[in-house]
Design an enzyme around this catalytic site. Structure first.
Site, PDB file in Angstrom:
ATOM      1  N   THR A   1       0.843  -1.200   0.000  1.00  0.00           N
ATOM      2  CA  THR A   1       0.000   0.000   0.000  1.00  0.00           C
ATOM      3  C   THR A   1       0.877   1.248   0.000  1.00  0.00           C
ATOM      4  OG1 THR A   1      -1.756  -1.180   1.156  1.00  0.00           O
ATOM      5  CG2 THR A   1      -1.811   1.229   1.267  1.00  0.00           C
TER       6      THR A   1
ATOM      7  N   ASN B   1      -4.505  -9.697  -8.237  1.00  0.00           N
ATOM      8  CA  ASN B   1      -4.679 -10.438  -6.984  1.00  0.00           C
ATOM      9  C   ASN B   1      -5.878 -11.381  -7.017  1.00  0.00           C
ATOM     10  OD1 ASN B   1      -5.457  -7.594  -7.109  1.00  0.00           O
ATOM     11  ND2 ASN B   1      -6.563  -7.962  -5.210  1.00  0.00           N
TER      12      ASN B   1
ATOM     13  N   SER C   1       5.690  -6.495  -1.453  1.00  0.00           N
ATOM     14  CA  SER C   1       5.248  -6.597  -0.060  1.00  0.00           C
ATOM     15  C   SER C   1       5.704  -7.945   0.504  1.00  0.00           C
ATOM     16  CB  SER C   1       3.726  -6.497  -0.027  1.00  0.00           C
ATOM     17  OG  SER C   1       3.244  -6.724   1.269  1.00  0.00           O
TER      18      SER C   1
ATOM     19  N   HIS D   1       4.655  -9.782   3.091  1.00  0.00           N
ATOM     20  CA  HIS D   1       3.733 -10.796   3.625  1.00  0.00           C
ATOM     21  C   HIS D   1       3.034 -11.621   2.551  1.00  0.00           C
ATOM     22  CE1 HIS D   1      -0.462  -9.081   3.224  1.00  0.00           C
ATOM     23  NE2 HIS D   1       0.231  -7.974   3.012  1.00  0.00           N
TER      24      HIS D   1
ATOM     25  N   THR E   1      12.393   5.485  11.342  1.00  0.00           N
ATOM     26  CA  THR E   1      13.356   4.492  11.820  1.00  0.00           C
ATOM     27  C   THR E   1      13.136   3.162  11.101  1.00  0.00           C
ATOM     28  OG1 THR E   1      13.421   5.567  13.959  1.00  0.00           O
ATOM     29  CG2 THR E   1      14.157   3.270  13.899  1.00  0.00           C
TER      30      THR E   1
ATOM     31  N   CYS F   1     -16.155  -5.963   0.900  1.00  0.00           N
ATOM     32  CA  CYS F   1     -17.265  -5.499   1.727  1.00  0.00           C
ATOM     33  C   CYS F   1     -17.142  -3.994   1.943  1.00  0.00           C
ATOM     34  CB  CYS F   1     -17.211  -6.221   3.065  1.00  0.00           C
ATOM     35  SG  CYS F   1     -18.765  -6.962   3.471  1.00  0.00           S
TER      36      CYS F   1
HETATM   37  N1  PLP Z   1      -1.282  -4.516  -4.394  1.00  0.00           N
HETATM   38  C1  PLP Z   1      -1.804  -5.732  -4.594  1.00  0.00           C
HETATM   39  C2  PLP Z   1      -1.950  -6.261  -5.993  1.00  0.00           C
HETATM   40  C3  PLP Z   1      -2.227  -6.496  -3.506  1.00  0.00           C
HETATM   41  O1  PLP Z   1      -2.767  -7.703  -3.714  1.00  0.00           O
HETATM   42  C4  PLP Z   1      -2.085  -5.960  -2.202  1.00  0.00           C
HETATM   43  C5  PLP Z   1      -2.567  -6.709  -1.018  1.00  0.00           C
HETATM   44  O2  PLP Z   1      -3.555  -7.409  -1.091  1.00  0.00           O
HETATM   45  C6  PLP Z   1      -1.504  -4.689  -2.042  1.00  0.00           C
HETATM   46  C7  PLP Z   1      -1.123  -3.998  -3.182  1.00  0.00           C
HETATM   47  C8  PLP Z   1      -1.311  -4.077  -0.699  1.00  0.00           C
HETATM   48  O3  PLP Z   1      -0.185  -4.639  -0.073  1.00  0.00           O
HETATM   49  P1  PLP Z   1       0.012  -4.540   1.520  1.00  0.00           P
HETATM   50  O4  PLP Z   1      -0.938  -5.519   2.126  1.00  0.00           O
HETATM   51  O5  PLP Z   1       1.436  -4.913   1.737  1.00  0.00           O
HETATM   52  O6  PLP Z   1      -0.265  -3.132   1.908  1.00  0.00           O
END
Ligand code: PLP
Length: 393
Positions: free
Chosen positions: A67, A150, A198, A200, A236, A329
């Site tokens: 994000t 996604n 990202s 995670h 930081t 949602c």
């Molecule tokens: N962009 C895409 C294509 C994603 O699938 C996601 C998370 O679902 C994000 C951005 C956002 O990433 P983060 O969860 O690290 O903020």
């Protein structure tokens, strides 16, 4: 089977991060030994990320995740009077940022996908705003396109889009959050200026990510304060998060080389074929005409006739299978997925679609279990569905 939402840490990632909290907890900006130990760990991760992305270590800016990377690209590159080209199937981190800049005097063009979910690079070329005068910057300042969607896993032709951006003198950002760790990344080959990832989504920790920033890209930082990350991202450094991202990237490179992703693709294909044996089902984003759409190896998005997607998510959850509806949602009301709607699905089919996304640690036993649970849940829901019974039109 909801790996596109998030993934668990791999044990090696946890082990790499563990000392960063209590033993080597130094601030990476401090000049004393503790600080320098943290700094070294961060720089080691930066070098790994540079190999992962095929860039220079100094081009990697650590941040809090996808994000932030997406927001930084949009807010940091655009000024009133500029033109942005993006797509209608982006993650909300891009869509909402684009909407916000649109309110601030930036023109935004949203390119719709073909029914396959693929963005046609020629549509991007057609949307380009030419230079007003040779001495002013091109009107289209930024193109932002995701690498992999996604919800459907569809992989966009970013290299072709990169060429179009270069010809037009526009900057190019890629949201690679769902592609990282699943397909090989190479920012040189793609020719992008900015690219978000990202941790995670690739077996690293939540709240950690990176933005690739090509040398010379005039990016304003989103966060201001200290001079961290060469003034490109104040705050930081999250040393455990960065170390975890580095380890996750190292393991992702190994997985790509070892063919783990080919194994995952075979599992996904078996799952998909098994589900398609059910009547009234189909895959979203699988074919572009009679050519297979390139997709990430772990993702499939399937529609189920006469089934409410949310009800199926809950029914499968009760059986211990976590999947995701292609819907978000908003203030209590369930909206059909903007991605599937943009691909031209009608509302009912979009609401009746589920995303299955496999972890790279998925096994044959997982797929066997899913192929028992899904037909049972679908049969049950269809049996009690007023639509299936013909009592509702
Ligand atoms: N962009 C895409 C294509 C994603 O699938 C996601 C998370 O679902 C994000 C951005 C956002 O990433 P983060 O969860 O690290 O903020």
């Amino acid at each position: 089977m909801d790996a596109n939402a998030t993934t668990p840490l791999l044990p090696e990632v946890l082990e790499a991060m563990r000392p960063c909290w209590m033993e080597h907890f130094g601030n990476a900006s401090s000049i004393h030994l503790d600080g320098q130990t943290a700094h070294k760990a961060v720089e080691h991760a930066r070098e790994t990320l540079a190999r992962f992305l095929n860039c220079r270590p100094v081009d990697v800016v650590f941040n809090s995740g996808g994000t932030e990377g997406d927001n930084t690209a949009i807010f940091g590159m655009l000024r009133p009077g500029d033109h942005l080209i993006t797509t209608s199937i982006e993650h909300s981190a891009i869509l909402q940022a684009a909407q916000r800049v649109a309110e601030r005097g930036i023109e935004v063009t949203f390119i719709a996908p073909r029914p396959s979910g693929l963005i046609d690079p020629e549509e991007i070329r057609r949307a380009l705003r030419a230079e007003k005068r040779p001495d002013t910057r091109p009107k289209t300042r930024l193109i932002s396109v995701m690498l992999a969607n996604n919800e459907t896993g569809v992989i966009q032709p970013v290299e072709e889009i990169g060429k179009i951006a270069a010809e037009a003198g526009a900057f190019f950002h890629i949201d690679a959050v769902q592609g990282a760790g699943k397909v090989k990344l190479d920012v040189q080959r793609i020719g992008c200026h900015l690219l978000s990832i990202s941790a995670h989504k690739m077996h690293g920790p939540k709240g950690s990510g990176a933005l690739y920033v090509k040398r010379g890209t005039p990016l304003d930082s989103l966060m201001v304060g200290g001079s961290h990350e060469r003034r490109r991202r104040a705050g930081t450094l999250n040393v455990p998060g960065i170390v975890g991202l580095g380890k996750a990237a190292e393991l992702a490179m190994e997985s790509l080389e070892e063919g783990t992703l080919r194994r995952v693709a075979a599992l996904r294909d078996r799952l998909e074929a098994g589900v398609l044996d059910l009547s009234g089902t189909g895959v979203n984003g699988c074919w572009d005409g009679n050519v297979r759409t390139p997709r990430t190896p772990n993702t499939t998005n399937i529609w189920f006739d006469q089934v409410d997607g949310e009800a199926l998510v809950i029914a499968l959850d009760l059986k211990g299978l976590a999947v995701s509806g292609g819907s978000a949602c908003h203030s209590g009301s369930t909206e059909p997925s903007h991605v599937l709607m943009a691909m031209g699905l009608d509302k009912n089919r979009a609401r009746a679609s589920l995303r299955f996304s496999l972890l790279k640690t998925a096994t044959d036993a997982d797929v066997d279990y899913a192929l028992r649970a899904i037909p049972e849940a679908v049969a049950h829901l269809r049996a009690i569905s007023p639509v299936a019974a013909g009592t509702v039109g």
